[in-house]
Design an enzyme around this catalytic site. Structure first.
Site, short mmCIF file in Angstrom:
data_model
loop_
_atom_site.label_atom_id
_atom_site.label_comp_id
_atom_site.label_asym_id
_atom_site.label_seq_id
_atom_site.Cartn_x
_atom_site.Cartn_y
_atom_site.Cartn_z
N GLU A 41 12.92 -3.34 -4.04
CA GLU A 41 11.93 -3.42 -5.11
C GLU A 41 12.55 -3.11 -6.46
OE1 GLU A 41 7.54 -1.58 -6.27
OE2 GLU A 41 8.90 -0.39 -5.05
N THR A 99 -1.06 -4.25 -6.61
CA THR A 99 -0.92 -5.45 -7.42
C THR A 99 -1.40 -6.68 -6.66
OG1 THR A 99 0.97 -4.47 -8.55
CG2 THR A 99 0.70 -6.86 -8.74
N GLY A 127 0.82 -1.20 0.00
CA GLY A 127 0.00 0.00 0.00
C GLY A 127 0.86 1.25 0.00
N TYR A 128 1.37 1.61 -1.16
CA TYR A 128 2.21 2.80 -1.29
C TYR A 128 1.52 3.87 -2.13
CZ TYR A 128 6.65 1.27 0.83
OH TYR A 128 7.63 0.90 1.71
#
Length: 399
Positions: free
Chosen positions: A244, A161, A127-128
């Site tokens: 990431e 995603t 949740g960014y």
């Protein structure tokens, strides 16, 4: 800088190769090899197989239940998985949030959350991003207000995603509006089954439900789910983003997809075309160059030297390369690749029978190509757009 693998490393590669090929389910490997749709069961089944071996957290140190592999061993494991056509491990749990919990979480949080990540039983989401807060992540507005021993969370996350499968979500939330935007952000772990959490699908260009909006309406989160200190979440976020962006480069997947490109070109008779062969050769050179960049980092870690911060460079080159080889696949497929057939992503779909046989020559390798091509348009945007990454590289690497 020594880019050659040692005898011990080559023996390790052989061990991993034998295990992966013996334990990877054939139906999952078939889907990956032919770029077909992977469902939750496929992804989680492989995660649990790895978890039972203690390899789902392949980059974890032994103190947290991982194999304790060095950087070279981790690279070889990822390469052998990719070449065997294993699904890419969903990174949100083992690659992203786990290192944050290890580095900044309390012992109680580590004992609570890490086992479920390693086993593959618990599905994590990220949740960014928010509407208007993507590459400019510090401008996020999703708010968490402290009330006694809990936080009340309100707001929205987007582009989440595979969030439709999520059990838990790690979120950056705003806990203060004072000072610079980065100083008022906290890192919170939220149970997605909590009242007030809703997930709404976003259907992408390729027709797939891969990303979502996640809404928080007065969601109660125990204060014990705060990672580290309040308003220090930006520090933890940067720690995660380095993992990431390196993961996005995915050089091992690029090597596998290069072989797929060659198979398609051969099937379409294009390996006799010197101009198309030149394009494949250029793509292969870029794959080798990307691999050399990765090995340069690994060599630095192996010798104890601190390599340059090249996470941004890896993300830029890796994402552009993914788009390039999908473009070449489309060119190889020609007109037969143009129709976007959503059903073609399912295993067992018969391209030569589509439209009652009216699509003559519709080979099974050609029809899914448009979906892949459309999906990969996103790679230069997510994880920090490449335009922003170039600015970061200019400041941190070039000076």
């Amino acid at each position: 800088m020594d880019l050659n693998f040692t005898a011990a490393e080559l023996a390790f590669r052989a061990e991993v190769r034998d295990w992966v090929r013996a334990n990877l389910p054939a139906d999952i490997a078939h889907k990956v090899r032919h770029a077909l749709r992977l469902n939750k069961d496929d992804l989680q089944r492989w995660a649990k197989i790895l978890g039972a071996k203690g390899w789902h957290g392949w980059a974890w140190p032994k103190q947290f239940g991982g194999p304790g592999w060095n950087a070279v061993q981790r690279h070889l494991f990822e390469e052998e998985c990719a070449l065997a056509c294993a699904p890419r491990i969903v990174p949100f749990g083992p690659v992203m949030v786990a290192p944050v919990i290890m580095a900044f979480g309390t012992p109680k949080q580590q004992q609570r959350f890490l086992p479920g990540i390693m086993s593959g039983e618990v599905w994590w989401s990220q949740g960014y991003s928010e509407p208007g807060s993507g590459s400019d992540l510090a401008s996020l507005k999703c708010r968490a207000e402290r009330r006694g021993d809990k936080y009340i969370v309100n707001g929205q996350k987007t582009w989440t995603t595979l969030g439709q499968y999520g059990d838990w979500i790690f979120c950056l939330v705003r806990t203060s509006s004072e000072g610079k935007p980065q100083t008022g952000i906290s890192f919170l772990l939220i149970d997605m089954k909590s009242p007030g959490v809703s997930v709404k699908p976003i259907i992408m260009l390729d027709g797939e439900h891969e990303v979502n909006e996640v809404w928080f309406d007065n969601v109660e989160v125990p204060a014990e789910n705060l990672i580290g200190e309040e308003n220090k979440g930006w520090t933890y976020a940067k720690h995660l983003l380095s993992h990431e962006r390196t993961n996005i480069a995915d050089v091992n997947r690029a090597k596998r997809e290069l072989e797929r490109l060659k198979r398609i070109a051969k099937a379409e008779g294009l390996m006799d075309d010197p101009r198309f062969r030149d394009q494949i050769a250029l793509c292969e050179i870029d794959v080798v160059a990307l691999e050399m960049m990765v090995l340069r980092v690994l060599s630095g870690e192996r010798t104890g030297k601190q390599p340059l911060d090249v996470a941004g460079l890896l993300k830029i080159r890796g994402s552009e390369l993914q788009q390039r080889y999908t473009e070449l696949m489309m060119l190889a497929g020609g007109p037969l690749a143009l129709p976007h057939v959503h059903e073609a992503m399912e295993a067992g779909w018969q391209g030569d029978q589509w439209l009652g046989g009216a699509w003559i020559g519709g080979a099974s390798h050609a029809i899914p190509l448009t979906g892949t091509y459309l999906n990969v348009r996103k790679t230069t945007i997510y994880g920090g757009s490449n335009e922003v990454q170039r600015n970061i590289v200019a400041q941190t690497v070039l000076g």
